[in-house]
Scaffold this motif. Structure first.
Motif, PDB file in Angstrom:
ATOM      1  N   TRP A   1      -0.966   2.014  -5.251  1.00 42.39           N
ATOM      2  CA  TRP A   1      -0.802   0.575  -5.377  1.00 42.39           C
ATOM      3  C   TRP A   1      -1.560  -0.285  -4.361  1.00 42.39           C
ATOM      4  O   TRP A   1      -1.798  -1.458  -4.635  1.00 42.39           O
TER       5      TRP A   1
ATOM      6  N   ARG B   1      -2.925  -8.312  -3.577  1.00 42.31           N
ATOM      7  CA  ARG B   1      -3.645  -9.569  -3.370  1.00 42.31           C
ATOM      8  C   ARG B   1      -2.749 -10.490  -2.564  1.00 42.31           C
ATOM      9  O   ARG B   1      -1.522 -10.349  -2.572  1.00 42.31           O
TER      10      ARG B   1
ATOM     11  N   LEU C   1      -6.566  -1.934   6.057  1.00 43.69           N
ATOM     12  CA  LEU C   1      -6.280  -2.598   4.795  1.00 43.69           C
ATOM     13  C   LEU C   1      -7.312  -3.666   4.531  1.00 43.69           C
ATOM     14  O   LEU C   1      -7.682  -4.406   5.422  1.00 43.69           O
ATOM     15  N   ASN C   2      -7.750  -3.765   3.300  1.00 44.71           N
ATOM     16  CA  ASN C   2      -8.629  -4.832   2.875  1.00 44.71           C
ATOM     17  C   ASN C   2      -7.905  -5.576   1.775  1.00 44.71           C
ATOM     18  O   ASN C   2      -7.982  -5.212   0.618  1.00 44.71           O
TER      19      ASN C   2
ATOM     20  N   HIS D   1      -4.583  -0.719  -3.480  1.00 45.29           N
ATOM     21  CA  HIS D   1      -5.815  -1.355  -3.962  1.00 45.29           C
ATOM     22  C   HIS D   1      -5.535  -2.531  -4.894  1.00 45.29           C
ATOM     23  O   HIS D   1      -6.425  -3.340  -5.161  1.00 45.29           O
TER      24      HIS D   1
ATOM     25  N   ASP E   1      -1.714   5.093  -2.176  1.00 45.41           N
ATOM     26  CA  ASP E   1      -2.915   5.218  -3.009  1.00 45.41           C
ATOM     27  C   ASP E   1      -2.656   4.789  -4.446  1.00 45.41           C
ATOM     28  O   ASP E   1      -3.596   4.481  -5.184  1.00 45.41           O
TER      29      ASP E   1
END
Length: 188
Positions: free
Chosen positions: A59, A64, A3-4, A61, A57
């Motif tokens: 959500w 925050r 995860l990024n 990205h 895929d």
């Protein structure tokens, strides 16, 4: 899975995400006609959040993290329900709140949360651990506090029907819950 999770900007600055396509199963849960859509049941809302959680895929990205407060973004805004994506850092909490008469459900997609609710005179304060993969559903009168007491971040998906029109906040006192404030969509 790696995860990024990027640092956050204020939630108000987030534009609404395109709504993911409804699955056939989620669409089938709406039993009323388009003209007189009844609210979805808590069970149907649980299905909505579980199915969406199984499609990261759609959500992941968007997630925050915010050190100021929980970060949130509405993913779906239909006439009969809405879906929110929320991230939680350790120590972040909703406080006790209701859902303005809406039914709801949430699932923990990543991490772990804790849910507090009042179970009645015989049960008192109930504390539930809500690990990843767990879904909770509730009716229109439900009041709870959801918090991240773990050591890492958490990500959740929440569905409400009808869409939220207001939320009241409460303090837990010796005599029970005392209503302290109310907010509406203009604050979200």
């Amino acid at each position: 899975m790696s995860l990024n999770l990027a640092p956050d900007e204020p939630a108000a600055a987030q534009a609404p995400a395109p709504a993911p396509a409804r699955t056939a199963k989620a669409a089938a849960t709406a039993t009323a006609t388009e003209e007189t859509r009844a609210p979805l049941t808590p069970s149907a809302l649980r299905t909505v959040v579980r199915e969406l959680a199984e499609q990261p895929d759609q959500w992941i990205h968007l997630v925050r993290l915010s050190t100021e407060e929980r970060w949130y973004r509405r993913l779906v805004a239909d006439d009969d329900h809405e879906v929110w994506l929320i991230s939680w850092l350790p120590g972040q909490s909703t406080g006790f709140h209701d859902h303005g008469g809406s039914r709801g459900a949430f699932t923990v997609a990543l991490g772990e949360l804790e849910e507090l609710s009042l179970g009645g005179p015989e049960q008192g304060l109930l504390i539930r651990r809500v690990p990843a993969g767990t879904a909770r559903a509730f009716g229109p009168e439900y009041v709870h506090d959801v918090r991240n007491t773990a050591s890492g971040p958490a990500v959740t998906l929440h569905a409400y029907s009808p869409p939220l029109g207001s939320m009241a906040h409460y303090d837990l006192r010796a005599g029970g819950l005392v209503r302290t404030s109310e907010e509406g969509p203009e604050q979200w």
